[in-house]
Design a protein around this motif. Sequence first.
Motif, PDB file in Angstrom:
ATOM      1  N   ALA A 157       0.859  -1.191   0.000  1.00 42.27           N
ATOM      2  CA  ALA A 157       0.000   0.000   0.000  1.00 42.27           C
ATOM      3  C   ALA A 157       0.895   1.240   0.000  1.00 42.27           C
ATOM      4  O   ALA A 157       1.950   1.241   0.646  1.00 42.27           O
ATOM      5  CB  ALA A 157      -0.892  -0.011   1.224  1.00 42.27           C
ATOM      6  N   TRP A 191      -1.933  -1.106  -8.053  1.00 38.65           N
ATOM      7  CA  TRP A 191      -2.552  -0.513  -6.865  1.00 38.65           C
ATOM      8  C   TRP A 191      -3.956   0.027  -7.194  1.00 38.65           C
ATOM      9  O   TRP A 191      -4.874  -0.020  -6.375  1.00 38.65           O
ATOM     10  CB  TRP A 191      -1.675   0.600  -6.277  1.00 38.65           C
ATOM     11  CG  TRP A 191      -2.401   1.383  -5.227  1.00 38.65           C
ATOM     12  CD1 TRP A 191      -2.845   2.653  -5.314  1.00 38.65           C
ATOM     13  CD2 TRP A 191      -2.815   0.887  -3.940  1.00 38.65           C
ATOM     14  NE1 TRP A 191      -3.510   3.010  -4.168  1.00 38.65           N
ATOM     15  CE2 TRP A 191      -3.513   1.941  -3.305  1.00 38.65           C
ATOM     16  CE3 TRP A 191      -2.679  -0.330  -3.270  1.00 38.65           C
ATOM     17  CZ2 TRP A 191      -4.065   1.821  -2.019  1.00 38.65           C
ATOM     18  CZ3 TRP A 191      -3.232  -0.458  -1.992  1.00 38.65           C
ATOM     19  CH2 TRP A 191      -3.910   0.607  -1.387  1.00 38.65           C
ATOM     20  N   ARG A 250      -3.517   4.319   3.658  1.00 41.23           N
ATOM     21  CA  ARG A 250      -4.097   3.322   2.754  1.00 41.23           C
ATOM     22  C   ARG A 250      -3.941   1.915   3.327  1.00 41.23           C
ATOM     23  O   ARG A 250      -4.782   1.058   3.153  1.00 41.23           O
ATOM     24  CB  ARG A 250      -3.394   3.374   1.393  1.00 41.23           C
ATOM     25  CG  ARG A 250      -3.628   4.660   0.643  1.00 41.23           C
ATOM     26  CD  ARG A 250      -5.025   4.721   0.053  1.00 41.23           C
ATOM     27  NE  ARG A 250      -5.220   5.938  -0.712  1.00 41.23           N
ATOM     28  CZ  ARG A 250      -6.268   6.727  -0.591  1.00 41.23           C
ATOM     29  NH1 ARG A 250      -7.231   6.425   0.256  1.00 41.23           N
ATOM     30  NH2 ARG A 250      -6.376   7.814  -1.315  1.00 41.23           N
ATOM     31  N   ILE A 274      -9.568   6.039  -3.404  1.00 34.78           N
ATOM     32  CA  ILE A 274      -8.331   5.654  -4.091  1.00 34.78           C
ATOM     33  C   ILE A 274      -8.417   6.039  -5.576  1.00 34.78           C
ATOM     34  O   ILE A 274      -7.500   6.647  -6.138  1.00 34.78           O
ATOM     35  CB  ILE A 274      -8.073   4.128  -3.950  1.00 34.78           C
ATOM     36  CG1 ILE A 274      -7.709   3.775  -2.509  1.00 34.78           C
ATOM     37  CG2 ILE A 274      -6.968   3.669  -4.909  1.00 34.78           C
ATOM     38  CD1 ILE A 274      -7.647   2.274  -2.229  1.00 34.78           C
ATOM     39  N   GLN A 283     -13.743   3.765   0.608  1.00 33.57           N
ATOM     40  CA  GLN A 283     -12.275   3.782   0.551  1.00 33.57           C
ATOM     41  C   GLN A 283     -11.803   3.478  -0.864  1.00 33.57           C
ATOM     42  O   GLN A 283     -10.818   4.040  -1.330  1.00 33.57           O
ATOM     43  CB  GLN A 283     -11.642   2.886   1.627  1.00 33.57           C
ATOM     44  CG  GLN A 283     -11.774   1.367   1.451  1.00 33.57           C
ATOM     45  CD  GLN A 283     -10.628   0.744   0.677  1.00 33.57           C
ATOM     46  OE1 GLN A 283      -9.493   1.176   0.807  1.00 33.57           O
ATOM     47  NE2 GLN A 283     -10.935  -0.254  -0.141  1.00 33.57           N
TER      48      GLN A 283
END
Lengths: 318, 96
Positions: free
Chosen positions: A62, A121, A67, A171, A167
Motif C-alpha cells: 500500500a 494498486w 491506505r 483511491i 475507501q
Amino acid sequence: MSEEQIKNLEAQFEARIARDEKIEPKDWMPEKYRKTHIRQMSQHAHSEIVGMLPEGNWITRAPSLRRKVALLAKVQDEAGHGLYLYSACETLGISRDELYEQLHSGKAKYSSIFNYPTVTWADMGAVGWLVDGAAIINQVPLCNTSYGPYARAMVRVCKEESFHQRQGFEIMMKLANGTPEQKELAQDALNRWWWPSLMMLGPTDAESIHTEQSMKWKLKRKSNDDLRQQFIDQTVPQAELIGLTIPDPDLKWNDERQSYDFGAIDWDEFWQVVKGHGPMNKERMKARVGAWEEGEWVRDAAMAHAEKKQARKQKQAI
Amino acid sequence: MSDKKNWPLWEIFVRSKNGLEHRHFGSLHAADAEMALENARDVYTRRNEGVSIWVVESKNITASNPEHNGEMFEPAQDKVYRHPTFYDLPDEVKHM
C-alpha cells in the motif's frame, strides 16, 4: 409423515413467509428451503473468504500508512463477514468442516469476480468502488430475507460494507486527479473491472435458474437484470465525476427509460470463469487450500492445549 | 476427514453499553473459552459494539422446541386479566 401432512406444513410455511414472518433455525422447513439456503449462504461466505485474497495481495505494498490501515481493516472485515455467514449457515445443520470441504473440493462456488487478478494498486480502488458497490446492491435486500440468521448477519455486513466502497472510490479519485500516469492506472483498472462487475450481479433473468423460487422466499427481492441496471445507473455519474470513461461504447442515457442503455455482456467469459477457467481460479484455490492445510497443526495444537488446561483445572479441583 | 476433534462452537453475547443487557450476537468456533472471548472481540466488536462479552459453548444451551410452542406459549394468550387494560375504571380516576 404422510405426503399430505408435508403438503400441509409446506402451505403453512409459505404462508408464514408471505406474511413476512421470519424462519428460525429450529422451525420446520421444507428440505428444499434448507438446501437452497445452505447453497446460497455458503456461497456467500466462501466469496468473503476468497475475496480476501486479491486484496491481501496489496497490503504490504500500500502506498501510505493511511491506505494500509484501511485496506487491512477492509480485509479483516471480509474475514469477519465470512465468519458471520458460516455460523449462520451452520444453524441449518451443516458443519463448518463440511462447508470448507465443499469449497476446497470445488463442489461449492464463490463469486466469479475473485478469479481476476489485481495487478496494480489502482485495482484496490476499482475493487472497492465497483466490486463492493455491486456487492452492496446485491446484499441490501437480503437484510429482509426470510431466514432469521441470514437476515441478521446481513444487517451487520451491510453496516460495515459502505466504508469499503468509499475507501475504494477515494483511491480512484486520488489517482484520477493525479499525474497522467496515475490517471492512466485508474482508467486501466476501470477498463478491466467494469465488465466483470456487471457479470457479478448474475446471469440475465432469462438464464437465471433460481430466481423464481428465491423471490418467493425473499432470498431475492429484485431480479439480476434490475440490480445490474441499478448498479450502472448509480456508477456512471460517479465515473464522470472523477473524469474516468466507462469502457462501453454503447453506453447511452435513455431519456424515456430514465436509465442508461448499455452494450452486450460477454456471457461466454462469465461461464468460462464460473467453470474454473478464469485467470486466477487455480491460484485462488491453491492459496485457500494451502492456508487451511498449513494451519492444521496450529488448530490441533490449540485444541490439545485447551484439553490439557481443562484436565489440569479438573485435577486441581479434586 | 480424520476423527480428531474440531474446535467447538460457542454462542456470543455482547453488552453494547452499560445499562443494557447482553444480547446474542452470533457464534464462532474456538478451542476454549479464553480463545472464544478473544475471537469474539475480533469478530463481533471491531467498531466499539461492546463493553462486555459472554461466551457459552453452544452444546450447553437448552432450547425450547418450536413444535411445542402451542403448549408452551398459548396458555398465556387467554389470560387477559394479567394486563391493566382488562380492568374497567371510570375516566375520572387519575394516576392509575
